[in-house]
Every structure is written in C-alpha cells, then in structure tokens.
Design an enzyme around this catalytic site. Structure first.
Site, short mmCIF file in Angstrom:
data_model
loop_
_atom_site.label_atom_id
_atom_site.label_comp_id
_atom_site.label_asym_id
_atom_site.label_seq_id
_atom_site.Cartn_x
_atom_site.Cartn_y
_atom_site.Cartn_z
N HIS A 298 35.36 50.43 52.20
CA HIS A 298 34.06 49.94 51.72
C HIS A 298 34.20 48.44 51.48
CE1 HIS A 298 32.68 54.08 49.94
NE2 HIS A 298 33.15 54.19 51.17
N GLU B 42 33.33 46.63 49.02
CA GLU B 42 33.72 46.30 47.64
C GLU B 42 35.22 46.43 47.44
OE1 GLU B 42 29.60 48.31 47.56
OE2 GLU B 42 31.52 48.67 48.54
N CYS C 271 29.95 52.74 44.82
CA CYS C 271 30.26 54.15 44.58
C CYS C 271 31.31 54.23 43.47
CB CYS C 271 30.78 54.79 45.87
SG CYS C 271 32.43 54.24 46.36
N CYS D 97 34.55 52.37 44.31
CA CYS D 97 34.44 50.91 44.28
C CYS D 97 34.25 50.39 42.85
CB CYS D 97 33.31 50.47 45.19
SG CYS D 97 33.63 50.81 46.93
#
Length: 153
Positions: free
Chosen positions: A55, A57, A85, A88
């Site tokens: 991801h 992040e 999420c 993250c």
C-alpha cells in the site's frame, strides 16, 4: 484541523495515485512530509509487486524511515487519498507519525471493491490510544472521483 499546506501535499498524493492508475495499479496514493519536505510520495503497488502490503502508506513509512535513518517519524504528516487501512494506520502509529490527513473514507473505498477490513481510523486511534491526529474527508470528492474513474463508473 487542516493546515495551510495540506492542499498542496494532498494534491501530490492524488497526482501520484493518478500516475499509479496510468501504470495499471489501484487508485491510491500517499505522501509523507516533514517540515514542508516530501520524504516519500508513492502509489499503490500491490498488483505490480504481488505484495498485499505494498500500500502507498506502508511504502511511504518504509521510504521515509530509510531517508531519515530512523524509525521515528515524529513530526511527519501522512497524506493519503483514502483513509488508511488497519495495517497502514498501525505502521504510522508504530513509526510515531504525528498526523494523518486522508481523502475518501474506507466506506467509500468499499463501494469500489476495496476496504475488506473496514475499521475506521477513529476506532483504531481509540483502541491503540494513539496520539496521531486524524483529519478525514480532506479533498474527499477528488479522491472518490479517482476511484470512480478507475472503476469505470
């Protein structure tokens, strides 16, 4: 509460997400900034890397830590086109990121097939007793529009 430069850095994250979509990736981007300096700005690479942890992040946390030579990202702000999420948010929490500014909500992402673990940052912040300041819905409509275009709606 939004700060003066939030728009500039969120637009960088949105631009990075658009770049990712053009490269065949999912419509998410994130930037990590400290004292007005961009330490990392990336798009989602889950599909390209074959790595569910890629991801933007988490990648930004990794890159910023390497850039600073430290796992302490205190004073940093994470700009994310979508609410981080749980994975993250936890990475940001462990790295001591000071603020998270996000666009679309997890519930928005869910409408487009994302957000399989839809626990809002407000809940995670409370459960972890995290000091991270969370600012949501920042340029939300632009973030949602990016997901809509990606999904062909």
């Amino acid at each position: 509460m939004p700060h003066t430069d939030d728009t500039v850095f969120m637009r960088l994250a949105l631009d990075k997400a658009r770049e990712g979509v053009a490269a065949g990736q999912q419509p998410f981007g994130a930037c990590l900034v400290k004292d007005g300096t961009v330490l990392a700005c990336l798009y989602n690479r889950v599909l390209a890397a074959g790595d569910v942890t890629a991801h933007p992040e988490t990648q930004a946390v990794r890159e910023a830590c390497q850039h600073l030579g430290s796992t302490d990202l205190g004073g940093c702000v994470m700009y994310a086109t979508c609410e981080p999420c749980a994975m993250c948010f936890t990475a940001a929490h462990f790295a001591k990121v000071s603020r998270i500014v996000f666009g679309a909500r997890l519930e928005d992402a869910r409408r487009f097939g994302f957000g399989r673990f839809p626990v809002p940052n407000a809940v995670l912040k409370e459960l972890a007793q995290s000091p991270i300041e969370v600012v949501g819905d920042f340029l939300r409509e632009e973030s949602i529009a990016l997901m809509q275009r990606w999904a062909g709606q």
